[in-house]
Design an enzyme around this catalytic site. Sequence first.
Site, PDB file in Angstrom:
ATOM      1  N   VAL A   9       0.862  -1.183   0.000  1.00  0.00           N
ATOM      2  CA  VAL A   9       0.000   0.000   0.000  1.00  0.00           C
ATOM      3  C   VAL A   9       0.897   1.231   0.000  1.00  0.00           C
ATOM      4  O   VAL A   9       1.663   1.439   0.956  1.00  0.00           O
ATOM      5  CB  VAL A   9      -0.908   0.032   1.248  1.00  0.00           C
ATOM      6  CG1 VAL A   9      -1.804   1.277   1.231  1.00  0.00           C
ATOM      7  CG2 VAL A   9      -1.745  -1.239   1.353  1.00  0.00           C
ATOM      8  N   GLY A  11       1.552   5.412   0.067  1.00  0.00           N
ATOM      9  CA  GLY A  11       0.898   6.533   0.751  1.00  0.00           C
ATOM     10  C   GLY A  11       0.370   6.140   2.120  1.00  0.00           C
ATOM     11  O   GLY A  11      -0.530   6.784   2.668  1.00  0.00           O
ATOM     12  N   SER A  14      -0.195   8.186   6.013  1.00  0.00           N
ATOM     13  CA  SER A  14      -1.146   9.255   6.351  1.00  0.00           C
ATOM     14  C   SER A  14      -2.521   8.980   5.755  1.00  0.00           C
ATOM     15  O   SER A  14      -2.657   8.207   4.788  1.00  0.00           O
ATOM     16  CB  SER A  14      -0.598  10.582   5.780  1.00  0.00           C
ATOM     17  OG  SER A  14      -1.499  11.649   6.006  1.00  0.00           O
ATOM     18  N   GLY A  15      -3.519   9.614   6.332  1.00  0.00           N
ATOM     19  CA  GLY A  15      -4.849   9.719   5.735  1.00  0.00           C
ATOM     20  C   GLY A  15      -5.429   8.412   5.219  1.00  0.00           C
ATOM     21  O   GLY A  15      -5.527   7.409   5.939  1.00  0.00           O
ATOM     22  N   VAL A  59       7.449   7.149  -5.122  1.00  0.00           N
ATOM     23  CA  VAL A  59       6.800   6.604  -6.324  1.00  0.00           C
ATOM     24  C   VAL A  59       7.195   7.354  -7.602  1.00  0.00           C
ATOM     25  O   VAL A  59       6.876   6.903  -8.703  1.00  0.00           O
ATOM     26  CB  VAL A  59       5.254   6.554  -6.192  1.00  0.00           C
ATOM     27  CG1 VAL A  59       4.836   5.674  -5.024  1.00  0.00           C
ATOM     28  CG2 VAL A  59       4.646   7.950  -6.080  1.00  0.00           C
ATOM     29  N   TYR A 153      -4.385  18.191 -11.267  1.00  0.00           N
ATOM     30  CA  TYR A 153      -4.613  16.983 -10.455  1.00  0.00           C
ATOM     31  C   TYR A 153      -5.798  16.189 -11.008  1.00  0.00           C
ATOM     32  O   TYR A 153      -5.741  14.968 -11.138  1.00  0.00           O
ATOM     33  CB  TYR A 153      -4.865  17.450  -9.023  1.00  0.00           C
ATOM     34  CG  TYR A 153      -5.362  16.428  -8.035  1.00  0.00           C
ATOM     35  CD1 TYR A 153      -4.471  15.630  -7.302  1.00  0.00           C
ATOM     36  CD2 TYR A 153      -6.724  16.285  -7.769  1.00  0.00           C
ATOM     37  CE1 TYR A 153      -4.942  14.723  -6.363  1.00  0.00           C
ATOM     38  CE2 TYR A 153      -7.192  15.390  -6.834  1.00  0.00           C
ATOM     39  CZ  TYR A 153      -6.300  14.611  -6.134  1.00  0.00           C
ATOM     40  OH  TYR A 153      -6.767  13.713  -5.199  1.00  0.00           O
ATOM     41  N   ALA A 154      -6.878  16.890 -11.363  1.00  0.00           N
ATOM     42  CA  ALA A 154      -8.058  16.216 -11.924  1.00  0.00           C
ATOM     43  C   ALA A 154      -7.685  15.490 -13.217  1.00  0.00           C
ATOM     44  O   ALA A 154      -8.130  14.359 -13.457  1.00  0.00           O
ATOM     45  CB  ALA A 154      -9.176  17.221 -12.174  1.00  0.00           C
TER      46      ALA A 154
END
Length: 247
Positions: A9, A11, A14-15, A59, A153-154
């Site tokens: 996994v 990232g 965090s979050g 990454v 980002y989108a």
Amino acid sequence: MGDVRTAVVTGAASGIGAAVAARLAADGLRVVAADIDVEGAGRVAEALPGDLRARRVDVTDGDSIAALRADVHASVGVPRVLVNCAGWDEFGMFADTDRAFWEKVVAINYLGVVAMTHAFLPDLTGGGDGTEPRVVNIASDAGRGGSMGETVYAGAKGGVIAFTKSLAREAARDGVTANAVCPGPTDTPLFEGFPDKIRGALVKAIPLRRLADPADIAHAVSFFVSPGASYVTGQVLSVSGGLTMNG
Ligand code: NAD
């Protein structure tokens, strides 16, 4: 059921990534919690019950990804599940952004997913016993419906969605499923960086009238990884409290 599956996994410090690591460990998987913030990943791994191991990965760096894979093979085993969750953005109008920013956004959010998947795909084999190999990519509803102040980002997240669908078509012959989860506004450090006004307006617009908890997103990932989801591939699931309802 076969042996305990290992999930990588990204990232995971965090979050949402931390919640995904927690949920998959609770589901009985062995979890490699990988993040550029390896101290943070270590804190997550230590705080949780289950089999979690923290590892560093950037990454955006092919050598770092190759080193992660070699380390996971040597110390944990061949993974069967990959969850690409590492992501980054900063709120701002597109007109005010520059090339360095675009390149950073695309490198982390799009090419990071591409490079991690390319590196780990040879490991994602086997199955047939309800433990088919899985890829789950964390995209965003910004990549489905667009999002003001998150334009590049989108675009990257829209790329992740299309990448996931095409990968699902190619990898199906090897029994690999690939699906995308699209969080809506979620209560994490990333979203805390948004202006108060925007955050307040978003919560008001969400039919279920609250931000997502990272665990809400992790639940959707858990579904795609679960043995019962072995016939589900190339799908995009929004977890957004009804903010987006895609046909
Ligand atoms: P977060 O900032 O809390 O966590 C992101 C993690 O990614 C951090 O631990 C960070 O260190 C790691 N990371 C960043 N760059 C990296 C790199 N180059 N290599 C390895 N790790 C790196 O953010 P979050 O809100 O938990 O976001 C998780 C995912 O969910 C992201 O892909 C994000 O785009 C997506 N998302 C979040 C929201 C939201 O509202 N929070 C909404 C839609 C989608």
